[in-house]
Design a protein around this motif. Sequence first.
Motif, PDB file in Angstrom:
ATOM      1  N   SER A  75       0.841  -1.206   0.000  1.00 11.93           N
ATOM      2  CA  SER A  75       0.000   0.000   0.000  1.00 11.93           C
ATOM      3  C   SER A  75       0.877   1.257   0.000  1.00 11.93           C
ATOM      4  CB  SER A  75      -1.007  -0.028   1.146  1.00 11.93           C
ATOM      5  OG  SER A  75      -0.403   0.339   2.330  1.00 11.93           O
ATOM      6  N   ASN A  76       2.044   1.192   0.666  1.00  9.85           N
ATOM      7  CA  ASN A  76       2.950   2.353   0.658  1.00  9.85           C
ATOM      8  C   ASN A  76       3.491   2.634  -0.738  1.00  9.85           C
ATOM      9  OD1 ASN A  76       2.650   2.736   3.355  1.00  9.85           O
ATOM     10  ND2 ASN A  76       4.562   1.728   3.947  1.00  9.85           N
ATOM     11  N   ILE A  77       3.860   1.542  -1.435  1.00  6.66           N
ATOM     12  CA  ILE A  77       4.469   1.735  -2.764  1.00  6.66           C
ATOM     13  C   ILE A  77       3.423   2.283  -3.737  1.00  6.66           C
ATOM     14  CG2 ILE A  77       4.212  -0.542  -3.918  1.00  6.66           C
ATOM     15  CD1 ILE A  77       7.212  -0.381  -4.542  1.00  6.66           C
ATOM     16  N   VAL A  78       2.182   1.820  -3.570  1.00  6.61           N
ATOM     17  CA  VAL A  78       1.099   2.310  -4.433  1.00  6.61           C
ATOM     18  C   VAL A  78       0.924   3.819  -4.216  1.00  6.61           C
ATOM     19  CG1 VAL A  78      -1.421   2.257  -4.783  1.00  6.61           C
ATOM     20  CG2 VAL A  78      -0.133   0.110  -4.634  1.00  6.61           C
ATOM     21  N   SER A  79       0.881   4.225  -2.941  1.00  8.69           N
ATOM     22  CA  SER A  79       0.641   5.658  -2.697  1.00  8.69           C
ATOM     23  C   SER A  79       1.875   6.488  -3.094  1.00  8.69           C
ATOM     24  CB  SER A  79       0.185   5.902  -1.268  1.00  8.69           C
ATOM     25  OG  SER A  79       1.261   6.143  -0.444  1.00  8.69           O
ATOM     26  N   ASP A  80       3.087   5.938  -2.916  1.00 15.52           N
ATOM     27  CA  ASP A  80       4.291   6.686  -3.301  1.00 15.52           C
ATOM     28  C   ASP A  80       4.361   6.873  -4.816  1.00 15.52           C
ATOM     29  OD1 ASP A  80       4.909   6.823  -0.664  1.00 15.52           O
ATOM     30  OD2 ASP A  80       6.496   5.308  -0.693  1.00 15.52           O
ATOM     31  N   ILE A  81       3.975   5.811  -5.558  1.00 13.16           N
ATOM     32  CA  ILE A  81       3.985   5.921  -7.027  1.00 13.16           C
ATOM     33  C   ILE A  81       2.950   6.961  -7.458  1.00 13.16           C
ATOM     34  CG2 ILE A  81       3.435   4.667  -9.176  1.00 13.16           C
ATOM     35  CD1 ILE A  81       4.698   2.167  -7.818  1.00 13.16           C
TER      36      ILE A  81
END
Lengths: 144, 332
Positions: free
Chosen positions: A123-129
């Motif tokens: 979920s972090n990588i999704v929001s960072d992207i």
Amino acid sequence: MTEELIFMTSNAEKTGNVMPLLHQIRHALSQLIERQEQTTIDLRRLPLSASEEAQLEAFLGHGEVKADIQALGDTVLIESRYAGVWLEIHYNEDVEIMGKYVHICTCPPIIKSQPEDMVLSLSNIVSDIHSLSHQSSDETAKED
Amino acid sequence: MALPTLNKQLQASGISRRTFLKFCATTASLLALPQSAVADLATALGNARRPSVIWLPFQECTGCTEAILRSHAPTLESLIFDHISLDYQHTIMAAAGEQAEDARRAAMKAHKGQYLLLVDGSVPMGNPGYSTISGMSNVDMLRESAKDAAGIIAIGTCASFGGIPKANPNPTGAVAVSDIITDKPIVNISGCPPLPIAITAVLVHYLTFKRFPDLDALQRPLAFFGETIHDRCYRRPFFEQRKFAKSFDDEGAKNGWCLFELGCKGPETFNACATVKWNQGTSFPIESGHPCLGCSEPDFWDKGSFYQALGPWERYKSKPGKGAQKHAGKNS
Ligand code: SF4
Ligand code: SF4
């Protein structure tokens, strides 16, 4: 998984426990090879004097892998010069040793990425992207 | 009102699963649980609901509270303590008077039969007016709060055995928690102050196994009170060789010899200071050259001078585990 419990003391007396411990490690290593059975030896659970502890660590030595983990204090993982025999030391934030183990296994469990942490990572990588792509489109808009 | 699981709570605080596994591994080791139990312990503990805790400070010096709260958060050792729902502790809570008491009663109602009661300090029975909170005597508050508690953890020697307030001539008629409450599981974590990590480990055991760990005959957790200070003391070889410091500045003291003749109560004191140590693991009193006072034992204040030898050396020579057997073997 099997384990032996070994207590650590800080006194200078010789307990005579180093040789039996080394034989136990040898036996556990053959079990790992033959039956994929892992063993953990908790070095807090049998008398070992400080000098014997040093003797044990010197015997095991350092192999190819050393890993540092930062998790509320450091954890150091060292594969000994005997592949499959690992030394794991947990420190707290005051660099006090909280646990010391010999693992006889292919990879100590704590080094593996944990499923719960990976779910959060996703979920972090999704929001960072998402933020990055917004940032880039804002910059493109500004340039235009 | 269901409190969130510890997993949820830890995740919300940014504590990784790996950190939690490290905590479980070191706590299992402290509780003398096998390392093969770590994965199960992590699952059970992670799925446990964040416990509601009511902490009653009675006739005490606040040393116990200080010892526990001084560790800077979050630490590996206090991981669980930082995530309990501490619903009442009048020394540190912002609310006071009736407002605080309302919070205590609300927590008791919401978590009836499930909350844990922590108590530090003894209870004055001579004249209940010696120690009151919001006009309520300690004994009444203890009885009221214990009624629907799942279990009680008596923190420190005062709550466990009466402690310093009970010292001769016991002017307030101080008694221990277990002298008043007899129908609930009680764990005594004695010590003046007690080792904070023993409290954390008992909480972990309770949350994981839904019961308190194995106890000695004085209701203390065996994992921490199963051996004497003397059993684990690094000066022990000097004791066996009869090499004693005779004063605090003689050659023996400078050489780090045994403090038995300076009154060390280590041979009769059950506690884990010699292995767990104090002040972020810096040392324990004997390492600083001072004899053990025996503060985790009942009536330690009234057992003669702190600086008088326990008795003849022969009585204590090479009897490791003697006392452990003396108090061993009671289950919660
Ligand atoms: S046990 Fe010791 S530290 Fe705790 S309240 Fe009593 S006197 Fe103070
Ligand atoms: S008498 Fe005290 S100083 Fe001497 S060995 Fe025993 S605990 Fe250590």
